[in-house]
Design a protein around this motif. Structure first.
Motif, PDB file in Angstrom:
ATOM      1  N   PRO A  91     -22.045  19.027 -63.865  1.00  0.00           N
ATOM      2  CA  PRO A  91     -23.242  19.738 -63.416  1.00  0.00           C
ATOM      3  C   PRO A  91     -22.929  21.210 -63.214  1.00  0.00           C
ATOM      4  CG  PRO A  91     -22.440  18.203 -61.737  1.00  0.00           C
ATOM      5  CD  PRO A  91     -21.542  18.049 -62.913  1.00  0.00           C
ATOM      6  N   TYR A  92     -23.920  22.082 -63.455  1.00  0.00           N
ATOM      7  CA  TYR A  92     -23.690  23.518 -63.278  1.00  0.00           C
ATOM      8  C   TYR A  92     -23.745  23.847 -61.784  1.00  0.00           C
ATOM      9  CZ  TYR A  92     -23.653  28.434 -64.489  1.00  0.00           C
ATOM     10  OH  TYR A  92     -23.284  29.747 -64.624  1.00  0.00           O
ATOM     11  N   PRO A  93     -22.719  24.493 -61.263  1.00  0.00           N
ATOM     12  CA  PRO A  93     -22.659  24.658 -59.810  1.00  0.00           C
ATOM     13  C   PRO A  93     -23.469  25.838 -59.260  1.00  0.00           C
ATOM     14  CG  PRO A  93     -20.696  25.552 -60.822  1.00  0.00           C
ATOM     15  CD  PRO A  93     -21.532  25.043 -61.940  1.00  0.00           C
ATOM     16  N   GLY A  94     -23.951  26.725 -60.120  1.00  0.00           N
ATOM     17  CA  GLY A  94     -24.577  27.953 -59.603  1.00  0.00           C
ATOM     18  C   GLY A  94     -26.089  27.922 -59.655  1.00  0.00           C
ATOM     19  N   ASP A  95     -26.690  29.024 -59.213  1.00  0.00           N
ATOM     20  CA  ASP A  95     -28.141  29.193 -59.285  1.00  0.00           C
ATOM     21  C   ASP A  95     -28.446  29.871 -60.619  1.00  0.00           C
ATOM     22  OD1 ASP A  95     -30.732  30.256 -59.144  1.00  0.00           O
ATOM     23  OD2 ASP A  95     -30.664  30.260 -56.942  1.00  0.00           O
ATOM     24  N   ARG A  96     -28.869  29.083 -61.582  1.00  0.00           N
ATOM     25  CA  ARG A  96     -29.039  29.591 -62.949  1.00  0.00           C
ATOM     26  C   ARG A  96     -30.029  30.748 -62.997  1.00  0.00           C
ATOM     27  NH1 ARG A  96     -28.182  25.910 -67.332  1.00  0.00           N
ATOM     28  NH2 ARG A  96     -29.080  27.545 -68.633  1.00  0.00           N
ATOM     29  N   ASP A  97     -31.083  30.629 -62.177  1.00  0.00           N
ATOM     30  CA  ASP A  97     -32.123  31.627 -62.230  1.00  0.00           C
ATOM     31  C   ASP A  97     -31.616  32.989 -61.721  1.00  0.00           C
ATOM     32  OD1 ASP A  97     -34.767  32.303 -62.833  1.00  0.00           O
ATOM     33  OD2 ASP A  97     -35.183  32.406 -60.672  1.00  0.00           O
ATOM     34  N   LEU A  98     -30.955  32.956 -60.564  1.00  0.00           N
ATOM     35  CA  LEU A  98     -30.423  34.215 -60.022  1.00  0.00           C
ATOM     36  C   LEU A  98     -29.348  34.800 -60.944  1.00  0.00           C
ATOM     37  CD1 LEU A  98     -30.031  33.662 -56.166  1.00  0.00           C
ATOM     38  CD2 LEU A  98     -31.509  35.293 -57.355  1.00  0.00           C
ATOM     39  N   GLU A  99     -28.540  33.926 -61.459  1.00  0.00           N
ATOM     40  CA  GLU A  99     -27.458  34.409 -62.348  1.00  0.00           C
ATOM     41  C   GLU A  99     -28.043  35.074 -63.597  1.00  0.00           C
ATOM     42  OE1 GLU A  99     -24.333  31.584 -63.139  1.00  0.00           O
ATOM     43  OE2 GLU A  99     -24.094  31.112 -61.014  1.00  0.00           O
ATOM     44  N   ARG A 100     -29.151  34.485 -64.095  1.00  0.00           N
ATOM     45  CA  ARG A 100     -29.761  35.080 -65.286  1.00  0.00           C
ATOM     46  C   ARG A 100     -30.298  36.473 -64.965  1.00  0.00           C
ATOM     47  NH1 ARG A 100     -34.530  35.468 -66.414  1.00  0.00           N
ATOM     48  NH2 ARG A 100     -35.203  33.840 -64.996  1.00  0.00           N
ATOM     49  N   LYS A 101     -30.926  36.597 -63.769  1.00  0.00           N
ATOM     50  CA  LYS A 101     -31.471  37.910 -63.400  1.00  0.00           C
ATOM     51  C   LYS A 101     -30.343  38.943 -63.261  1.00  0.00           C
ATOM     52  CE  LYS A 101     -35.625  36.450 -61.025  1.00  0.00           C
ATOM     53  NZ  LYS A 101     -36.057  35.888 -59.753  1.00  0.00           N
ATOM     54  N   ILE A 102     -29.299  38.543 -62.575  1.00  0.00           N
ATOM     55  CA  ILE A 102     -28.173  39.476 -62.386  1.00  0.00           C
ATOM     56  C   ILE A 102     -27.625  39.911 -63.750  1.00  0.00           C
ATOM     57  CG2 ILE A 102     -25.789  39.645 -61.534  1.00  0.00           C
ATOM     58  CD1 ILE A 102     -26.709  37.548 -59.343  1.00  0.00           C
ATOM     59  N   LYS A 103     -27.467  38.924 -64.612  1.00  0.00           N
ATOM     60  CA  LYS A 103     -26.929  39.230 -65.950  1.00  0.00           C
ATOM     61  C   LYS A 103     -27.849  40.200 -66.688  1.00  0.00           C
ATOM     62  CE  LYS A 103     -27.026  35.825 -68.928  1.00  0.00           C
ATOM     63  NZ  LYS A 103     -26.671  34.474 -69.365  1.00  0.00           N
ATOM     64  N   SER A 104     -29.155  40.005 -66.516  1.00  0.00           N
ATOM     65  CA  SER A 104     -30.112  40.885 -67.200  1.00  0.00           C
ATOM     66  C   SER A 104     -29.976  42.321 -66.705  1.00  0.00           C
ATOM     67  CB  SER A 104     -31.541  40.399 -66.965  1.00  0.00           C
ATOM     68  OG  SER A 104     -31.692  39.126 -67.532  1.00  0.00           O
ATOM     69  N   PHE A 105     -29.815  42.488 -65.386  1.00  0.00           N
ATOM     70  CA  PHE A 105     -29.647  43.851 -64.852  1.00  0.00           C
ATOM     71  C   PHE A 105     -28.379  44.488 -65.426  1.00  0.00           C
ATOM     72  CE2 PHE A 105     -31.740  41.985 -60.827  1.00  0.00           C
ATOM     73  CZ  PHE A 105     -32.999  42.085 -61.408  1.00  0.00           C
ATOM     74  N   ILE A 106     -27.334  43.695 -65.489  1.00  0.00           N
ATOM     75  CA  ILE A 106     -26.068  44.238 -66.018  1.00  0.00           C
ATOM     76  C   ILE A 106     -26.240  44.608 -67.488  1.00  0.00           C
ATOM     77  CG2 ILE A 106     -23.624  43.744 -66.450  1.00  0.00           C
ATOM     78  CD1 ILE A 106     -23.726  41.917 -63.947  1.00  0.00           C
ATOM     79  N   ARG A 107     -26.906  43.726 -68.221  1.00  0.00           N
ATOM     80  CA  ARG A 107     -27.176  44.024 -69.636  1.00  0.00           C
ATOM     81  C   ARG A 107     -27.899  45.367 -69.771  1.00  0.00           C
ATOM     82  NH1 ARG A 107     -26.948  40.111 -73.357  1.00  0.00           N
ATOM     83  NH2 ARG A 107     -26.940  37.922 -72.766  1.00  0.00           N
ATOM     84  N   TRP A 108     -28.914  45.531 -68.951  1.00  0.00           N
ATOM     85  CA  TRP A 108     -29.731  46.753 -69.031  1.00  0.00           C
ATOM     86  C   TRP A 108     -28.868  47.990 -68.747  1.00  0.00           C
ATOM     87  CZ3 TRP A 108     -34.243  48.709 -70.609  1.00  0.00           C
ATOM     88  CH2 TRP A 108     -34.598  49.982 -70.136  1.00  0.00           C
ATOM     89  N   ASN A 109     -28.130  47.941 -67.665  1.00  0.00           N
ATOM     90  CA  ASN A 109     -27.329  49.115 -67.282  1.00  0.00           C
ATOM     91  C   ASN A 109     -26.242  49.424 -68.315  1.00  0.00           C
ATOM     92  OD1 ASN A 109     -28.682  49.686 -64.822  1.00  0.00           O
ATOM     93  ND2 ASN A 109     -27.602  47.977 -63.853  1.00  0.00           N
TER      94      ASN A 109
END
Ligand SMILES: Cc1ncc(C[n+]2csc(CCOP(=O)(O)OP(=O)(O)O)c2C)c(N)n1
Ligand SMILES: [Mg+2]
Length: 908
Positions: A91-109
């Motif tokens: 099972p995936y241990p993290g919060d997929r939704d929050l992780e996706r958002k964080i990743k998106s911000f990093i992608r943008w920057n």
């Protein structure tokens, strides 16, 4: 053959042949039965919608046969699907939704910093598409795997892909480790307030980057030797407790560098299960596809499996699981196998309708499999490397895997998310600009909360401190013991051996010896030192016997994680070839690149572990800077410490070996590395003082520098150190002896290494035959002298009205009258480095040209660095000053039997 024998052989063949025939028939019907059962089983599997299991069937059968003791060779490749089937995913241990958002911000920057930098300074460069392809590979690591160093164990060693650095900076910004001003100054390091270096350079960002990686292939090889060195430290009791992991992110194009795959078998041979590589298989390199006509993932799987690695393929995202499960006849797998990387790249660029038609459409039944999907759904079918669940599964399996290193081959799309600005396009590597429309599409695709008006400015964005995203991100890093990358040097000063240890080397020794022998004696002594002996790491690429270091085999042992499983052939001798689990020597075999990687790992232990390890890497000097120059440059970047010993140095001193081996330029290349201190020593006492001072500077005073010292194999009596010579030896030049008094003329000869002895012979001839008194100097480091002189010169130029500074060279030569002649076993350009500061100029003799196999004296005549040619050069310099007649030079040419018509060594 006799007649009878021939006949009997023919009969036997006939008999044998007929029995094969009948056995064959039996075999065939037996085989037929097995094949039918296999078909039966496969039909059952497909009927139950478990087609993904079919691929694993062969493995299971093979394993069973192996359990029964039957030898089955390893298959090098497996079907083109994920190695780990969906039912084995944790099972995936993290919060997929929050992780996706964080990743998106990093992608943008990460994208915005490159776009902005290129607006401010067109052509400044930077890369968008690489990080775009590996963002998920990094983020799963950051959120769940990479351990920082704030706890009670060392941080994991993570080698990031060099040109994905905007992703690291963007994350550090969202983590609030660096501010927006620095992001603005990406690739503008000289801006006010500083900037961010283009790539991971510890030299330039010494509290941030740990491992230089952008010169393709060097991160892969150094990561292997780092993982090995971590084991060495553990075996030798320098580190205890939980072991850090070494992660290396490699590009699929980068794999073509010989260094990338060159040391794979070391990792499997030594069971380096502390090592995980992630190959970002975005199928593209700079110009185009990595393997347009094949499949890089399959090719690499074969190479890594063959080399004994654990291979985990992450090819398809979760959306494909269902399709594969419904693929009753294995048609989807067949199609996946058929398509080449060039096709897959095309699917990433074209709309879903194209993939429907050309990929699924090849077989009508396959087309039915995607009937329920829209074209957009087809286009959005994820590749494994963009699916956090698949990536997490692979990482978890890798870190838990025992006894083998693991490579994860993750399929991604280069420029993922860039759309028409470059997703999957051949130009994507070079894409540095996005227009307004492209920026807007990017923002929308990744849900970045900035307004449409602002978007054109490509502003940086990070969520507020108390936002769920920031809290989550920081909590994750806290639970993983802090931020990465981070270089956190905490090293105590080390007490180095006192003068007693070195005293014996400063005295005269009438027994003939070479500087290599003197060094070996010194090293042996240092190894016995109670304070530092244990910290020394001798590194040898299969030349210990050449340099007389073989006694060390028995004295301190050769490191081998397996110990010694055999009885060495020379066991009955005193100094046998001893391998042991806690051996101290790194006997690397014939790999200068590997040995240098070990040097780097040992030389940075002070920064990575807080332990002062002292590497001494000894090798044929020709196969150092010339062969592995880029690793040396990297050693400078990463601030490695230690001693490089270029043995069998000198284009004429190493006689016999000829063109390929005779080094006459390593000191020229050494002069290019700013934090490398290079010496060309002539006598035992010079060696001793240089090593002593090097240890003081690096380990006591904690200077982040490293040393190069040439060692020679010519034997001669070692003189006593002249009184007061110490300072000059270390500065690069001192007067070895004064000329005779009462002569009509005067000159100075600067010699280096064994060629000082030719200078001394020239002194003798000049004084005896030509009425010229000569001072002989030993020039231990032209590099040091030049750097110091340039420093003073530059300061004076910029402070024209101040009291001028004087370099060391100017200070010691200002009262001397020329001419000055320099002679060494190196190219003329090496001594020429100091010519501008020598009063009246410098005449240089050197070994320009390809080496030859012959004896020393013939070689020295050939290259014109022997005493006779030095005498001629001195007389000629005197004649140029109008002090002696030109005829005297001509006479000397005759007296000394030098052929003036001989060819110049550089021209033949
Ligand atoms: C030794 C060396 N040669 C050439 C380059 C220039 N270079 C930088 S990135 C790159 C392409 C890299 O492709 P790949 O490894 O597939 O990485 P990707 O960007 O696709 O992830 C090249 C040729 C380099 N950095 N180092
Ligand atoms: Mg690539």
């Amino acid at each position: 053959m006799k007649q009878k024998d021939k006949r009997s052989t023919a009969e036997a063949e006939k008999r044998h042949g007929s029995s094969v025939d009948s056995n064959d028939k039996a075999d065939r019907s037996e085989t037929q039965k097995w094949l039918e059962s296999l078909e039966h089983l496969l039909a059952h599997i497909f009927k139950n919608g478990e087609s993904s299991q079919a691929a694993g069937l062969l493995d299971k059968l093979t394993n069973k046969l192996r359990d029964l003791g039957i030898h089955i060779p390893d298959a090098v490749t497996t079907p083109y699907v994920n190695t780990i089937p969906p039912e084995q995913e944790p099972p995936y241990p993290g919060d997929r939704d929050l992780e996706r958002k964080i990743k998106s911000f990093i992608r943008w920057n990460a994208m915005a910093m490159v776009v902005k930098a290129n607006r401010v300074s067109p052509g400044i460069g930077g890369h968008i598409s690489t990080y775009a392809s590996c963002a998920t590979l990094y983020e799963v690591g950051f959120n769940h795997f990479f351990r920082g160093g704030d706890g009670d164990r060392p941080a994991d060693f993570v080698y990031f892909q060099g040109h994905a650095s905007p992703g690291n900076y963007a994350r550090a910004y969202v983590e609030r480790r660096i501010d927006a001003k620095l992001l603005h100054n990406f690739r503008q390091e000289l801006a006010e307030g500083g900037g961010l270096s283009s790539y991971p350079h510890p030299y330039l960002m010494p509290t941030f980057w740990q491992f230089p990686s952008v010169s393709m292939g060097l991160a892969p090889i150094t990561s292997i030797y780092q993982a090995r060195f971590n084991r060495y430290l553990k075996a030798r009791d320098f580190i205890k407790g939980e072991e850090p992991k070494v992660w290396c992110f490699v590009g699929d194009g980068e794999i073509d560098e010989p260094e990338s795959l060159g040391a794979l078998t070391l990792a499997s041979r030594e069971n380096l299960d502390n090592l995980v590589w992630v190959v970002n298989c975005n199928l593209q390199r700079l110009d185009g596809p990595v393997r347009g006509n094949g499949k890089i993932i399959q090719e690499l799987e074969g190479a890594f499996r063959g080399a004994g690695w654990n291979v985990i393929k992450v090819i398809w995202g979760s959306d494909w699981d269902q399709l594969l499960a419904q693929d009753r006849k294995g048609l989807l797998l067949k199609r996946m196998e058929e398509a080449v990387d060039g096709d897959y790249q095309k699917y990433s660029v074209e709309p879903g309708s194209y993939t429907r038609k050309h990929f699924f459409g090849k077989y009508p039944e396959l087309l039915k499999l995607v009937n329920h999907l829209t074209d957009d759904d087809i286009r959005n079918l994820l590749r494994g490397g963009h699916d956090p669940k698949k990536v997490y599964t692979a990482y978890k399996t890798a870190v838990d895997h025992k006894d083998q290193p693991t490579v994860i081959l993750a399929k991604t799309i280069k420029g993922y998310g860039l759309g028409e600005a470059g997703e999957g396009r051949n130009i994507t590597h070079q894409q540095k600009k996005l227009n307004e429309k492209e920026l807007r599409e990017f923002k929308e695709r990744f849900g970045i909360p900035i307004s449409d008006e602002e978007v054109v400015e490509a502003p940086f964005y990070r969520p507020p401190v108390d936002s769920p995203e920031t809290k989550y991100l920081l909590e994750r890093r806290k639970s993983l013991s802090g931020f990465l990358p981070k270089r956190n040097v905490q090293i105590e000063s080390m007490e180095i051996p006192g003068p007693d240890t070195f005293a014996e080397f400063l005295k005269a020794n009438p027994l003939e010896a070479s500087t290599t022998m003197a060094f070996v004696r010194l090293l042996t002594k240092l190894l016995r030192d109670k304070q530092i002996g244990r910290n020394i790491v001798p590194i040898i690429p299969d030349e210990a016997r050449t340099f007389g270091l073989d006694a060390l085999f028995r004295q301190i042992g050769i490191y081998s994680p397996k110990g010694q499983l055999y009885e060495p052939v020379d066991r009955e001798t005193l100094l046998y070839y001893q391998e042991s689990k806690d051996g101290q020597i790194l006997e690397e075999g014939i790999t200068e690149a590997g040995s240098m990687s070990s040097f780097i790992a040992a030389g940075t232990a002070y920064a990575n572990f807080g332990i002062n390890m002292i590497p001494f890497f000894i090798y044929y000097s020709m196969f150092g800077f010339q062969r592995i120059g880029d690793l040396r440059w990297l050693a400078g970047d990463t601030r490695a410490k230690g001693f490089l010993l270029g043995a069998t140095a000198g284009r004429t001193t190493l006689n016999g070996e000829g063109l390929q081996h005779q080094d006459g330029h390593s000191h020229l290349i050494a002069s290019t590395i700013p934090n490398l201190v290079a010496y060309d020593a002539a006598f035992s006492y010079e060696i001793a003082l240089i090593v002593q001072d090097g240890m003081r500077r690096m380990y006591q005073d904690r200077e982040e520098i490293f040393y190069y010292l040439t060692l020679y194999n010519e034997n001669y009596p070692m003189p006593e150190m002249p009184a007061g010579a110490q300072k000059g030896i270390l500065k690069g030049l001192y007067r070895f002896n004064q000329g005779a008094i009462g002569k009509k003329y005067h000159a100075h000869i600067l010699g280096s290494g064994p060629i000082v002895r030719e200078a001394l012979r020239a002194q003798e001839i000049l004084q005896r035959q030509y009425d010229v008194s000569v001072d002989v100097w030993s020039a231990t480091s032209y590099k040091q002298l030049r750097t110091d002189a340039l420093n003073a010169q530059r300061w004076n130029r910029l402070h024209p009205t101040s009291e001028p500074k004087k370099s060391y060279l100017e200070t010691i030569l200002e009262k001397e009258e020329g001419p000055f002649i320099a002679v060494s076993d190196y190219m003329k350009i090496v001594p020429d480095q100091i010519a501008p500061w020598v009063p009246g100029g410098l005449t240089t003799l050197g070994t320009d040209g390809f080496g030859r196999s012959d004896d020393r004296m013939k070689l020295r005549r050939f290259f014109e660095v022997d005493a006779e040619l030095t005498v001629i050069a001195t007389l000629y310099a005197l004649s140029q000053k109008g002090l002696v007649q030109k005829e005297l030079v001509g006479k000397a040419i005759g007296d000394l039997q030098v052929n003036p018509e001989k060819v110049h060594s550089v021209l033949v």
